[in-house]
Structure formats: structure tokens, C-alpha cells
Design a protein around this motif. Structure first.
Motif, short mmCIF file in Angstrom:
data_model
loop_
_atom_site.label_atom_id
_atom_site.label_comp_id
_atom_site.label_asym_id
_atom_site.label_seq_id
_atom_site.Cartn_x
_atom_site.Cartn_y
_atom_site.Cartn_z
N ILE A 19 0.86 -1.18 0.00
CA ILE A 19 0.00 0.00 0.00
C ILE A 19 0.90 1.23 0.00
N ILE A 20 0.72 2.10 -0.97
CA ILE A 20 1.48 3.34 -1.07
C ILE A 20 0.64 4.46 -0.47
N ILE A 21 1.18 5.12 0.54
CA ILE A 21 0.48 6.19 1.24
C ILE A 21 1.08 7.52 0.81
N ARG A 22 0.23 8.42 0.37
CA ARG A 22 0.66 9.75 -0.04
C ARG A 22 -0.14 10.80 0.71
N GLY A 23 0.47 11.95 0.94
CA GLY A 23 -0.21 13.01 1.64
C GLY A 23 0.48 14.34 1.43
N GLY A 24 -0.23 15.41 1.82
CA GLY A 24 0.32 16.74 1.63
C GLY A 24 1.46 17.05 2.58
N SER A 25 1.52 16.38 3.72
CA SER A 25 2.58 16.62 4.69
C SER A 25 2.89 15.32 5.40
N GLU A 26 3.98 15.33 6.15
CA GLU A 26 4.40 14.13 6.87
C GLU A 26 3.39 13.76 7.95
N GLN A 27 2.71 14.75 8.52
CA GLN A 27 1.72 14.49 9.55
C GLN A 27 0.54 13.70 9.01
N PHE A 28 0.05 14.07 7.82
CA PHE A 28 -1.06 13.34 7.22
C PHE A 28 -0.65 11.91 6.84
N VAL A 29 0.57 11.76 6.38
CA VAL A 29 1.04 10.42 6.01
C VAL A 29 1.12 9.53 7.24
N GLU A 30 1.65 10.06 8.35
CA GLU A 30 1.76 9.27 9.57
C GLU A 30 0.39 8.93 10.13
N GLU A 31 -0.55 9.87 10.04
CA GLU A 31 -1.91 9.59 10.53
C GLU A 31 -2.58 8.50 9.70
N ALA A 32 -2.42 8.57 8.37
CA ALA A 32 -2.97 7.52 7.51
C ALA A 32 -2.31 6.17 7.77
N HIS A 33 -1.00 6.20 8.04
CA HIS A 33 -0.29 4.96 8.34
C HIS A 33 -0.80 4.33 9.63
N ARG A 34 -1.03 5.14 10.66
CA ARG A 34 -1.56 4.60 11.92
C ARG A 34 -2.97 4.04 11.73
N SER A 35 -3.78 4.73 10.95
CA SER A 35 -5.15 4.25 10.73
C SER A 35 -5.15 2.92 9.98
N LEU A 36 -4.31 2.82 8.96
CA LEU A 36 -4.22 1.55 8.22
C LEU A 36 -3.67 0.43 9.10
N HIS A 37 -2.69 0.76 9.92
CA HIS A 37 -2.12 -0.26 10.81
C HIS A 37 -3.17 -0.77 11.80
N ASP A 38 -3.96 0.14 12.35
CA ASP A 38 -5.01 -0.28 13.28
C ASP A 38 -6.05 -1.14 12.57
N ALA A 39 -6.44 -0.74 11.35
CA ALA A 39 -7.44 -1.51 10.62
C ALA A 39 -6.93 -2.91 10.28
N LEU A 40 -5.67 -3.00 9.83
CA LEU A 40 -5.11 -4.31 9.50
C LEU A 40 -4.94 -5.17 10.74
N SER A 41 -4.59 -4.55 11.86
CA SER A 41 -4.47 -5.32 13.10
C SER A 41 -5.81 -5.87 13.55
N ILE A 42 -6.87 -5.08 13.36
CA ILE A 42 -8.21 -5.56 13.71
C ILE A 42 -8.60 -6.76 12.84
N VAL A 43 -8.31 -6.65 11.55
CA VAL A 43 -8.63 -7.76 10.64
C VAL A 43 -7.82 -9.01 11.01
N LYS A 44 -6.55 -8.80 11.33
CA LYS A 44 -5.71 -9.94 11.72
C LYS A 44 -6.24 -10.61 12.98
N ARG A 45 -6.60 -9.78 13.98
CA ARG A 45 -7.13 -10.34 15.22
C ARG A 45 -8.48 -11.04 14.97
N SER A 46 -9.27 -10.50 14.03
CA SER A 46 -10.55 -11.13 13.71
C SER A 46 -10.36 -12.50 13.06
N MET A 47 -9.30 -12.62 12.25
CA MET A 47 -9.03 -13.91 11.63
C MET A 47 -8.52 -14.92 12.65
#
Length: 275
Positions: free
Chosen positions: A68-96
Motif C-alpha cells: 500500500i502506497i500512502i501519499r499526503g500533503g505533509s508528513e503528519q497526514f502520512v503518519e496519521e494515515a499509516h496509523r489508521s491503516l495499521h489499526d485496521a489491518l491489526s483488527i482484521v488480523k485479530r478477527s481472523m
């Protein structure tokens, strides 16, 4: 010239991922390459994404992961998107890993709060106050969800209490509806969370609260604090290690500073009782 792509200084993690996706094997030399060490993919492309160029291996037979390639206008937006994706993937992993799920949207917390309040009414003494405080703390989760979604948390919490505080179990899956506002059956809306996550979060919160409550006294060392303040220049000298302010003024305040400067450019005001 021969339609071959060559890349240098590739990270070892990227090499391992390409090998797993294409079925290739890492070789230490290009001489006498066997046929079984070669990998294959349906399409290879080198595209420009933003200010960098990326190599895309698509339609790989052995591929079990994706990038997954994450792009954003600033480093803050990229880090926030990265944390959100990490949380979502962790939830899916735990659900499996765990086959048990519960409704999200604060439904479980409100149901636990109702159960603790009902049990507190049957408990005499000071323990009842502790249980009521714990039940109130559980309502922080749906309240925070309302605040994040821009909803009126007071109104939504009142609706949740009305649905949950009933004799039957008809309202146990009622949670916050962040899409339309208000409340809804989050289990039927497919807002699920692994039950293991809820168990861990409640246990961790209770352990943290017990740890804070177990601290009944803090020990201070005044001599150590005084030494640290002197090293920082807050006692005795200034930041530059100079003399104290009273010494800079001649030891007599503004009057001493005026005398040190020869009386030029400094005036002292005398009151009625001054000398």
C-alpha cells in the motif's frame, strides 16, 4: 538494450518479498543460472509516484501480500494515515485469529456499564461508589466516538442509556451511528470488533487504574532538586554562569546599580518616607 531491468542496492527485505511473490531464488552470481531459480509475474512496470519511482510486480502466482502506497500533503497526514491503516489491518488480523466478535460503536461499553451499575445497587458500603465510578468510566468510549464524529455526545448518550437500561436484551447491540447520527444496531450494521480486543482493553484499563491508586506517597529529595536547579543556573547564577541580579546591581538594588553606573542615565524616585 536487451529489455532487461537492472536494480542496484536493493534492501534485503524487498528482495525477500519479491522472491516470495514471484517464486524466485536469490543467487550470488549471474553465471550458470538454473531454470528453477527464476521467478515470474504477469506484468512488471516502473511508474512515477510523486517524486519517486516505484517498481510494480502484478499478477504474481505466488503472491500472498500486497503493498500500500500512502501519499499526503505533509508528513503528519502520512503518519496519521499509516496509523489508521495499521489499526485496521491489526483488527482484521485479530478477527481472523479469533472467531468471536462483538458489536462496536460503544455498544459493549454501554452494556457493561449497565451491568456494573445494576450490580452496584446490590453492593453495600464504599465499594458501591467504586463500581459506579467504573461504570461511568466505561461511557467514555461512546462519548469520545461522538466527539470524533461531530455529534452531540450528551444527546447520544441519553439515547444509548434509554436503549440499554431495559429489562430484556433487546438493546445490548445498540451503539453510536456515526454515519447518520444517533444510535443504531451496530451488530446488524456490520460494525464488529474482536472480543479479545475488548477483553484486553478492559483488563489493561483496570490494571492501570489500580496501579495509580496503589501509589499513596511520593518521595522527594530536596538536596538533589537544589543541586539540579543550581546546575541549570536557576539558583545563584544566570544561564551564562554570571553573578546574581542583586550583585549586578551593586548589592543595593536599583540604587546600587545607579551608583555603579555613576548616576548617569538612571533616576531614583523618592517617596514621602524616602531618604
Amino acid at each position: 538494450d536487451r529489455d532487461l531491468f537492472c536494480a542496484g542496492r536493493v534492501h534485503s527485505d524487498d528482495l525477500d518479498r519479491v522472491c516470495r511473490a514471484t517464486g524466485a531464488k536469490i543467487q550470488t552470481t549471474t553465471n550458470d543460472l538454473p531454470q528453477d531459480c527464476l521467478g515470474s509475474c504477469g506484468l512488471f512496470e516502473e511508474n512515477q509516484v510523486g517524486g519517486e519511482r516505484f517498481n510494480f510486480f502484478t499478477e504474481c502466482d505466488e503472491s500472498k501480500t500486497s503493498t500500500i502506497i500512502i501519499r499526503g500533503g505533509s508528513e503528519q497526514f502520512v503518519e496519521e494515515a499509516h496509523r489508521s491503516l495499521h489499526d485496521a489491518l491489526s483488527i482484521v488480523k485479530r478477527s481472523m485469529e479469533s472467531t468471536k466478535v462483538v458489536a462496536g460503536g460503544g455498544a459493549v461499553e454501554m452494556e457493561l456499564s449497565r451491568y456494573v451499575r445494576d450490580h452496584a445497587k446490590k453492593t453495600p458500603g464504599k465499594q458501591q461508589l467504586i463500581m459506579l465510578a467504573f461504570a461511568k468510566a466505561l461511557e467514555i468510549i461512546p462519548k469520545q466516538l461522538c466527539d470524533n464524529a461531530g455529534l452531540d455526545s450528551t444527546d447520544v448518550l441519553n439515547q444509548l442509556r434509554e436503549k440499554h437500561y431495559v429489562d430484556d436484551d433487546s438493546g445490548k447491540w445498540i451503539g453510536v451511528n456515526v454515519n447518520e447520527g444517533g444510535v443504531c444496531n451496530t451488530f446488524e450494521s456490520h460494525v464488529w470488533e474482536p472480543s479479545a480486543n475488548k477483553l484486553n482493553s478492559v483488563a489493561a484499563a483496570a490494571e492501570a487504574a489500580c496501579l495509580v491508586l496503589s501509589i499513596d506517597e511520593t518521595v522527594r529529595n530536596p538536596q538533589s532538586e537544589q543541586a539540579q536547579m543550581q546546575n541549570r543556573g536557576q539558583m545563584g547564577g544566570g544561564r551564562g554562569g554570571g553573578s546574581p541580579m542583586s550583585a549586578a546591581m551593586g548589592g543595593q538594588g536599583l540604587q546600587g546599580m545607579a551608583q555603579a553606573m555613576g548616576g548617569r542615565g538612571v533616576r531614583t524616585l523618592k517617596g514621602r518616607g524616602g531618604k
